[in-house]
Scaffold this motif. Structure first.
Motif, short mmCIF file in Angstrom:
data_model
loop_
_atom_site.label_atom_id
_atom_site.label_comp_id
_atom_site.label_asym_id
_atom_site.label_seq_id
_atom_site.Cartn_x
_atom_site.Cartn_y
_atom_site.Cartn_z
N PRO A 145 0.80 -1.23 0.00
CA PRO A 145 0.00 0.00 0.00
C PRO A 145 0.83 1.28 0.00
O PRO A 145 0.51 2.23 -0.71
CB PRO A 145 -0.83 -0.13 1.29
CG PRO A 145 -0.94 -1.59 1.52
CD PRO A 145 0.36 -2.17 1.06
N TYR A 146 1.89 1.33 0.80
CA TYR A 146 2.71 2.54 0.88
C TYR A 146 3.84 2.57 -0.14
O TYR A 146 4.59 3.56 -0.21
CB TYR A 146 3.30 2.69 2.29
CG TYR A 146 2.27 3.02 3.36
CD1 TYR A 146 1.06 3.62 3.03
CD2 TYR A 146 2.52 2.71 4.69
CE1 TYR A 146 0.12 3.90 4.00
CE2 TYR A 146 1.58 3.00 5.67
CZ TYR A 146 0.38 3.60 5.33
OH TYR A 146 -0.55 3.88 6.29
N GLY A 149 7.94 4.27 -0.31
CA GLY A 149 8.11 5.36 0.65
C GLY A 149 9.05 6.43 0.15
O GLY A 149 9.70 7.13 0.94
N LYS A 155 1.13 10.35 -3.36
CA LYS A 155 0.57 9.84 -2.11
C LYS A 155 -0.83 10.41 -1.89
O LYS A 155 -1.03 11.62 -2.03
CB LYS A 155 1.44 10.26 -0.92
CG LYS A 155 2.91 9.93 -1.05
CD LYS A 155 3.17 8.49 -0.72
CE LYS A 155 4.67 8.24 -0.75
NZ LYS A 155 4.98 6.84 -0.82
N GLU A 157 -3.77 11.93 0.35
CA GLU A 157 -3.69 12.80 1.52
C GLU A 157 -3.75 11.97 2.81
O GLU A 157 -4.54 11.05 2.93
CB GLU A 157 -4.85 13.80 1.50
CG GLU A 157 -4.75 14.86 2.58
CD GLU A 157 -5.84 15.91 2.48
OE1 GLU A 157 -6.06 16.62 3.46
OE2 GLU A 157 -6.46 16.00 1.38
N TRP A 159 -1.29 10.04 3.92
CA TRP A 159 -0.34 8.93 3.92
C TRP A 159 1.04 9.42 4.32
O TRP A 159 1.33 10.62 4.25
CB TRP A 159 -0.30 8.27 2.53
CG TRP A 159 -1.47 7.38 2.27
CD1 TRP A 159 -2.75 7.55 2.72
CD2 TRP A 159 -1.47 6.18 1.49
NE1 TRP A 159 -3.55 6.54 2.26
CE2 TRP A 159 -2.79 5.68 1.51
CE3 TRP A 159 -0.51 5.50 0.78
CZ2 TRP A 159 -3.16 4.51 0.85
CZ3 TRP A 159 -0.86 4.34 0.11
CH2 TRP A 159 -2.17 3.85 0.16
N PRO A 160 1.94 8.52 4.74
CA PRO A 160 3.29 8.94 5.14
C PRO A 160 4.00 9.70 4.02
O PRO A 160 3.87 9.35 2.84
CB PRO A 160 4.00 7.61 5.43
CG PRO A 160 2.89 6.65 5.74
CD PRO A 160 1.74 7.07 4.88
N GLU A 161 4.71 10.75 4.42
CA GLU A 161 5.48 11.53 3.45
C GLU A 161 6.64 10.67 2.92
O GLU A 161 7.24 9.89 3.64
CB GLU A 161 6.04 12.79 4.10
CG GLU A 161 4.97 13.82 4.42
CD GLU A 161 4.33 14.38 3.14
OE1 GLU A 161 5.07 14.63 2.17
OE2 GLU A 161 3.09 14.55 3.13
#
Length: 207
Positions: A145-146, A149, A155, A157, A159-161
């Motif tokens: 999902p991420y 990174g 990404k 809104e 979600w991890p930067e």
């Protein structure tokens, strides 16, 4: 294809050998050219190249298709041998110090060669993002999902930067991604005797 001198010597565990020997009797050869920092300790060697080499510790599937594999680097053999032992690598390594391209030359490349009897040809070379197919971990991250990174990824809104593309190459003893003085290339933490350190023992840019 570009023909080259297959008798040029590289240095391995048994001393100088002709480049032709790296084919191990097969017709095709793929090499990874590992960057090297002279005199730097294990933790100071190239983190990106460490990542690539770690994902190709064993070449049995290439060998089964008639393709040999080796890692080349410009380091002095005594330094290289110590690093290979520490990392637990099983693939063949050779020093190409003072050897001209395309056997030597710039590092950080995946390069392919073809043998026709005693004739040798350069057939392919890539670097940078072109090296990514070797790194199976990136392919799996692309399916999470991420994602990786990384900052370049779109990404949703909340979600991890993302971070710079090389943020995960080094970590501290607690597994936190960092370029700090106590960091190591990530695979090194699995090796016996790997502890936090005070310096990378090298000069110039980090990668």
């Amino acid at each position: 294809m570009v023909e080259l001198d297959g008798t040029v010597e590289v240095v391995g565990p048994d001393g100088p050998v002709p480049f032709l020997d790296l084919f191990q009797g097969r017709d095709e050869l793929v090499v990874y050219k590992h960057m090297w920092y002279d005199g730097a300790p294990h933790q100071g060697q190239c983190e990106g190249c460490t990542t690539t080499a770690w994902h190709l510790k064993d070449a049995v599937y290439l060998n089964a298709r008639g393709v040999s594999f080796a890692i080349l680097t410009t380091g002095r053999w005594d330094e290289v041998a110590s690093y290979v032992e520490f990392m637990g690598y099983t693939q063949p390594w050779y020093s190409v110090r003072d050897v001209d391209a395309p056997v030597g030359g710039s590092m950080g490349y995946i390069t392919s060669f073809l043998r026709d009897g005693d004739r040798v040809f350069l057939t392919y070379s890539t670097t940078g993002r072109g090296n990514e197919p070797v790194n199976g971990s990136l392919g799996l991250l692309d399916r999470t999902p991420y994602g990786r990174g990384e900052a370049w990824e779109d990404k949703p809104e909340g979600w991890p930067e993302g971070r710079p593309s090389c943020w995960s190459w080094r970590s501290d003893a607690d597994g936190n991604a960092t370029w700090g003085p106590t960091s190591r290339p990530v695979p090194q933490w699995t090796r016996p005797g790997a502890t936090p350190v005070e310096t990378l023992g090298r000069h110039g840019p980090h990668h």
